[in-house]
Design a protein around this motif. Structure first.
Motif, PDB file in Angstrom:
ATOM      1  N   ARG A 157      10.475  -0.453  31.589  1.00  0.00           N
ATOM      2  CA  ARG A 157      10.671   0.130  30.261  1.00  0.00           C
ATOM      3  C   ARG A 157      12.164   0.214  29.933  1.00  0.00           C
ATOM      4  NH1 ARG A 157       7.205   4.301  30.654  1.00  0.00           N
ATOM      5  NH2 ARG A 157       5.593   3.241  29.484  1.00  0.00           N
ATOM      6  N   ALA A 158      12.971   0.685  30.879  1.00  0.00           N
ATOM      7  CA  ALA A 158      14.415   0.821  30.663  1.00  0.00           C
ATOM      8  C   ALA A 158      15.067  -0.541  30.449  1.00  0.00           C
ATOM      9  CB  ALA A 158      15.054   1.544  31.854  1.00  0.00           C
ATOM     10  N   GLU A 159      14.680  -1.521  31.257  1.00  0.00           N
ATOM     11  CA  GLU A 159      15.266  -2.862  31.114  1.00  0.00           C
ATOM     12  C   GLU A 159      14.871  -3.498  29.788  1.00  0.00           C
ATOM     13  OE1 GLU A 159      17.593  -4.506  33.019  1.00  0.00           O
ATOM     14  OE2 GLU A 159      17.716  -2.533  34.010  1.00  0.00           O
ATOM     15  N   MET A 160      13.623  -3.308  29.393  1.00  0.00           N
ATOM     16  CA  MET A 160      13.175  -3.852  28.102  1.00  0.00           C
ATOM     17  C   MET A 160      13.893  -3.166  26.949  1.00  0.00           C
ATOM     18  SD  MET A 160      11.212  -6.384  28.663  1.00  0.00           S
ATOM     19  CE  MET A 160      10.372  -6.671  27.105  1.00  0.00           C
ATOM     20  N   LYS A 161      14.162  -1.875  27.084  1.00  0.00           N
ATOM     21  CA  LYS A 161      14.891  -1.150  26.037  1.00  0.00           C
ATOM     22  C   LYS A 161      16.292  -1.715  25.886  1.00  0.00           C
ATOM     23  CE  LYS A 161      15.702   3.347  24.160  1.00  0.00           C
ATOM     24  NZ  LYS A 161      14.819   4.418  23.820  1.00  0.00           N
ATOM     25  N   LYS A 162      16.948  -2.070  26.993  1.00  0.00           N
ATOM     26  CA  LYS A 162      18.285  -2.688  26.951  1.00  0.00           C
ATOM     27  C   LYS A 162      18.230  -4.014  26.176  1.00  0.00           C
ATOM     28  CE  LYS A 162      19.901  -1.047  31.455  1.00  0.00           C
ATOM     29  NZ  LYS A 162      20.290  -1.499  32.802  1.00  0.00           N
ATOM     30  N   ARG A 163      17.082  -4.654  26.204  1.00  0.00           N
ATOM     31  CA  ARG A 163      16.925  -5.959  25.534  1.00  0.00           C
ATOM     32  C   ARG A 163      16.376  -5.813  24.113  1.00  0.00           C
ATOM     33  NH1 ARG A 163      15.159  -9.903  30.495  1.00  0.00           N
ATOM     34  NH2 ARG A 163      16.590  -8.959  31.984  1.00  0.00           N
ATOM     35  N   GLY A 164      16.275  -4.561  23.670  1.00  0.00           N
ATOM     36  CA  GLY A 164      15.864  -4.336  22.293  1.00  0.00           C
ATOM     37  C   GLY A 164      14.385  -4.112  22.077  1.00  0.00           C
ATOM     38  N   TYR A 165      13.635  -3.913  23.125  1.00  0.00           N
ATOM     39  CA  TYR A 165      12.191  -3.674  23.015  1.00  0.00           C
ATOM     40  C   TYR A 165      11.889  -2.255  23.452  1.00  0.00           C
ATOM     41  CZ  TYR A 165      12.140  -8.754  22.876  1.00  0.00           C
ATOM     42  OH  TYR A 165      12.373 -10.063  22.549  1.00  0.00           O
ATOM     43  N   ASP A 166      11.187  -1.517  22.605  1.00  0.00           N
ATOM     44  CA  ASP A 166      10.817  -0.152  22.940  1.00  0.00           C
ATOM     45  C   ASP A 166       9.363  -0.128  23.359  1.00  0.00           C
ATOM     46  OD1 ASP A 166      11.179   2.521  23.299  1.00  0.00           O
ATOM     47  OD2 ASP A 166      11.009   3.046  21.176  1.00  0.00           O
ATOM     48  N   LEU A 167       9.150   0.061  24.643  1.00  0.00           N
ATOM     49  CA  LEU A 167       7.773   0.090  25.171  1.00  0.00           C
ATOM     50  C   LEU A 167       7.304   1.499  25.215  1.00  0.00           C
ATOM     51  CD1 LEU A 167       8.053  -2.575  28.007  1.00  0.00           C
ATOM     52  CD2 LEU A 167       7.217  -2.886  25.696  1.00  0.00           C
TER      53      LEU A 167
END
Length: 176
Positions: free
Chosen positions: A166-176
């Motif tokens: 979740r944290a890594e995806m948030k860094k890439r602009g995706y909010d899971l």
């Protein structure tokens, strides 16, 4: 040494093959190292070993499960025959239970193929000792405790991994 440690069979794999059914059984067997077939004496000691170490008891119920599974396979295409198929499976169980010794023989052969007669006798002596008997009697509780601990650990690791994803995806602009 006639039988090497590297070539020893893992009975977990054998049990997994039985549990997974026909699909797993279609996998090619692992060929044991070329060695002379076990002697009658080696087989006798190996049979006693699989009885004393509790492995033979691990397969009690396998025959019933196999017969019941065979009958259940027909229920998928003939659901109306479920009660009759169950009755047939129950009637056939005793016939197949008589073949339980074949499992013991297969276990014994695997041991006899991987241990010398002297090693089998040493293992047998251990399992007849008080510590060996305690290992056999306490094994179910030990395995249960280990499985529960591993399951709890797995839940924890999964939660941590989900947070990290979740944290890594948030860094890439995706909010899971």
């Amino acid at each position: 040494m006639r039988r090497t440690i590297a070539s020893r069979l893992g009975f977990g794999a054998l049990f997994l093959t039985l549990a997974l059914g026909p699909a797993a059984a279609q996998q090619p067997p692992v060929a044991p190292a070329m060695s002379p077939p076990p002697s009658a004496s080696e087989m006798q000691v190996a049979r006693e070993l699989v009885q004393v170490n509790g492995e033979a008891n691990s397969f009690v119920g396998v025959m019933q499960n196999l017969v019941d599974g065979a009958a259940l396979a027909f229920v998928q295409t003939n659901p109306d025959l479920a009660p009759q198929l169950r009755d047939v499976a129950v009637a056939l169980r005793p016939e197949f239970e008589k073949r339980q010794s074949e499992i013991v023989d297969m276990l014994a052969l695997a041991y006899a193929n991987h241990f010398t007669e002297d090693e089998l006798k040493q293992a047998l002596a251990f399992f007849k000792s008080p510590v060996g008997q305690k290992l056999v009697s306490d094994r179910p509780a030990i395995v249960q405790q280990a499985v529960q601990s591993i399951q709890q650990w797995g839940v924890k690791i999964n939660a941590e991994a989900m947070e990290r994803v979740r944290a890594e995806m948030k860094k890439r602009g995706y909010d899971l």
